[in-house]
Design a protein around this motif. Structure first.
Motif, PDB file in Angstrom:
ATOM      1  N   ASP A  99       0.935  -1.109   0.086  1.00  0.00           N
ATOM      2  CA  ASP A  99       0.053   0.241   0.154  1.00  0.00           C
ATOM      3  C   ASP A  99       0.895   1.217  -0.023  1.00  0.00           C
ATOM      4  O   ASP A  99       1.839   1.283   0.351  1.00  0.00           O
ATOM      5  CB  ASP A  99      -0.879   0.039   1.264  1.00  0.00           C
ATOM      6  CG  ASP A  99      -2.107   1.003   1.345  1.00  0.00           C
ATOM      7  OD1 ASP A  99      -2.316   1.602   0.343  1.00  0.00           O
ATOM      8  OD2 ASP A  99      -2.275   1.184   2.543  1.00  0.00           O
ATOM      9  N   ILE A 100       0.502   2.247  -0.344  1.00  0.00           N
ATOM     10  CA  ILE A 100       1.342   3.750  -0.516  1.00  0.00           C
ATOM     11  C   ILE A 100       1.211   4.253   0.711  1.00  0.00           C
ATOM     12  O   ILE A 100       2.106   4.582   1.387  1.00  0.00           O
ATOM     13  CB  ILE A 100       0.848   4.438  -1.898  1.00  0.00           C
ATOM     14  CG1 ILE A 100       1.452   3.946  -3.057  1.00  0.00           C
ATOM     15  CG2 ILE A 100       1.760   5.685  -1.690  1.00  0.00           C
ATOM     16  CD1 ILE A 100       1.318   4.734  -4.279  1.00  0.00           C
TER      17      ILE A 100
ATOM     18  N   ILE B 195       4.711  -4.619  -5.919  1.00  0.00           N
ATOM     19  CA  ILE B 195       3.675  -4.199  -6.624  1.00  0.00           C
ATOM     20  C   ILE B 195       3.088  -3.156  -5.622  1.00  0.00           C
ATOM     21  O   ILE B 195       2.496  -3.352  -4.648  1.00  0.00           O
ATOM     22  CB  ILE B 195       2.366  -5.053  -7.080  1.00  0.00           C
ATOM     23  CG1 ILE B 195       3.034  -6.094  -8.195  1.00  0.00           C
ATOM     24  CG2 ILE B 195       1.539  -4.372  -7.718  1.00  0.00           C
ATOM     25  CD1 ILE B 195       2.280  -7.310  -8.359  1.00  0.00           C
ATOM     26  N   MET B 196       2.739  -1.876  -6.201  1.00  0.00           N
ATOM     27  CA  MET B 196       2.010  -0.895  -5.336  1.00  0.00           C
ATOM     28  C   MET B 196       0.684  -1.082  -5.353  1.00  0.00           C
ATOM     29  O   MET B 196       0.197  -1.417  -6.540  1.00  0.00           O
ATOM     30  CB  MET B 196       2.638   0.512  -5.737  1.00  0.00           C
ATOM     31  CG  MET B 196       4.138   0.545  -5.560  1.00  0.00           C
ATOM     32  SD  MET B 196       4.836   0.346  -4.060  1.00  0.00           S
ATOM     33  CE  MET B 196       4.124   1.756  -2.828  1.00  0.00           C
TER      34      MET B 196
ATOM     35  N   ASP C 160       5.096  -2.702 -10.599  1.00  0.00           N
ATOM     36  CA  ASP C 160       3.694  -2.468 -11.164  1.00  0.00           C
ATOM     37  C   ASP C 160       2.830  -1.934 -10.295  1.00  0.00           C
ATOM     38  O   ASP C 160       3.535  -1.599  -9.032  1.00  0.00           O
ATOM     39  CB  ASP C 160       3.146  -3.762 -11.401  1.00  0.00           C
ATOM     40  CG  ASP C 160       1.808  -3.485 -12.560  1.00  0.00           C
ATOM     41  OD1 ASP C 160       1.505  -2.441 -12.971  1.00  0.00           O
ATOM     42  OD2 ASP C 160       1.406  -4.720 -13.128  1.00  0.00           O
ATOM     43  N   PHE C 161       1.603  -1.446 -10.578  1.00  0.00           N
ATOM     44  CA  PHE C 161       0.761  -1.115  -9.452  1.00  0.00           C
ATOM     45  C   PHE C 161      -0.677  -1.384  -9.783  1.00  0.00           C
ATOM     46  O   PHE C 161      -1.033  -1.632 -10.842  1.00  0.00           O
ATOM     47  CB  PHE C 161       0.755   0.666  -9.546  1.00  0.00           C
ATOM     48  CG  PHE C 161       0.557   1.334 -10.717  1.00  0.00           C
ATOM     49  CD1 PHE C 161      -1.084   1.739 -10.554  1.00  0.00           C
ATOM     50  CD2 PHE C 161       1.123   1.529 -11.734  1.00  0.00           C
ATOM     51  CE1 PHE C 161      -1.511   2.566 -11.604  1.00  0.00           C
ATOM     52  CE2 PHE C 161       0.551   2.361 -12.591  1.00  0.00           C
ATOM     53  CZ  PHE C 161      -0.723   2.475 -12.689  1.00  0.00           C
ATOM     54  N   ILE C 162      -1.526  -1.489  -8.891  1.00  0.00           N
ATOM     55  CA  ILE C 162      -2.633  -1.865  -8.924  1.00  0.00           C
ATOM     56  C   ILE C 162      -3.628  -0.873  -8.180  1.00  0.00           C
ATOM     57  O   ILE C 162      -3.376  -0.256  -7.129  1.00  0.00           O
ATOM     58  CB  ILE C 162      -3.154  -3.166  -8.320  1.00  0.00           C
ATOM     59  CG1 ILE C 162      -2.558  -3.466  -6.923  1.00  0.00           C
ATOM     60  CG2 ILE C 162      -2.993  -4.258  -9.288  1.00  0.00           C
ATOM     61  CD1 ILE C 162      -3.034  -5.194  -6.491  1.00  0.00           C
ATOM     62  N   VAL C 163      -4.788  -0.564  -8.593  1.00  0.00           N
ATOM     63  CA  VAL C 163      -5.573   0.648  -8.103  1.00  0.00           C
ATOM     64  C   VAL C 163      -6.810   0.149  -7.279  1.00  0.00           C
ATOM     65  O   VAL C 163      -7.572  -0.886  -7.743  1.00  0.00           O
ATOM     66  CB  VAL C 163      -6.312   1.541  -9.216  1.00  0.00           C
ATOM     67  CG1 VAL C 163      -7.122   2.723  -8.649  1.00  0.00           C
ATOM     68  CG2 VAL C 163      -5.070   2.050  -9.985  1.00  0.00           C
TER      69      VAL C 163
END
Length: 120
Positions: free
Chosen positions: A54-55, A79-80, A100-103
């Motif tokens: 998590d950011i 992965i963020m 990578d990132f996921i929303v």
């Protein structure tokens, strides 16, 4: 052998949701952390194949945690996870070494797709 994943999020229900997706798709949850500082410690202890990070978290945010983990392990796969509208933070995260990132809100297929891509 199934891939071991460290889940990092300050919201326990988010960790539970990701854990559900992962176990359903045959991944092993190596451990969980509720903030960046804990994530760095757990990373040292369990050496996971991948981290979902998590950011926005208390104590140490995800970007600082990514930097700390990548210092220990330049090959760390992270992965963020970010809420809508955190594009500038996502860019910082990628620059810090996230793959990578996921929303949020998470869509199961997107989470699994990102994990498969980063682990490939």
């Amino acid at each position: 052998m199934s891939k071991r994943i460290l889940i990092v999020d300050d919201a326990s229900f988010m960790r539970m949701m990701i854990k559900g997706f992962l176990t359903k798709h045959g991944y092993t949850v190596a451990d969980e952390a509720a903030n960046g500082a804990e994530a760095v410690e757990k990373y040292k202890q369990v050496s996971p194949d991948l981290v979902t990070m998590d950011i926005t978290m208390p104590e140490m945010d995800g970007i600082e945690a990514v930097k700390a983990i990548r210092q220990m392990d330049p090959n760390a796969k992270i992965i963020m996870c970010s809420a809508m509208g955190q594009q500038n933070m996502v860019v910082q995260a990628i620059q810090a070494g996230a793959r990578d990132f996921i929303v949020k809100p998470f869509q199961e297929d997107r989470v699994i797709e990102a994990i498969k891509k980063v682990l490939a």
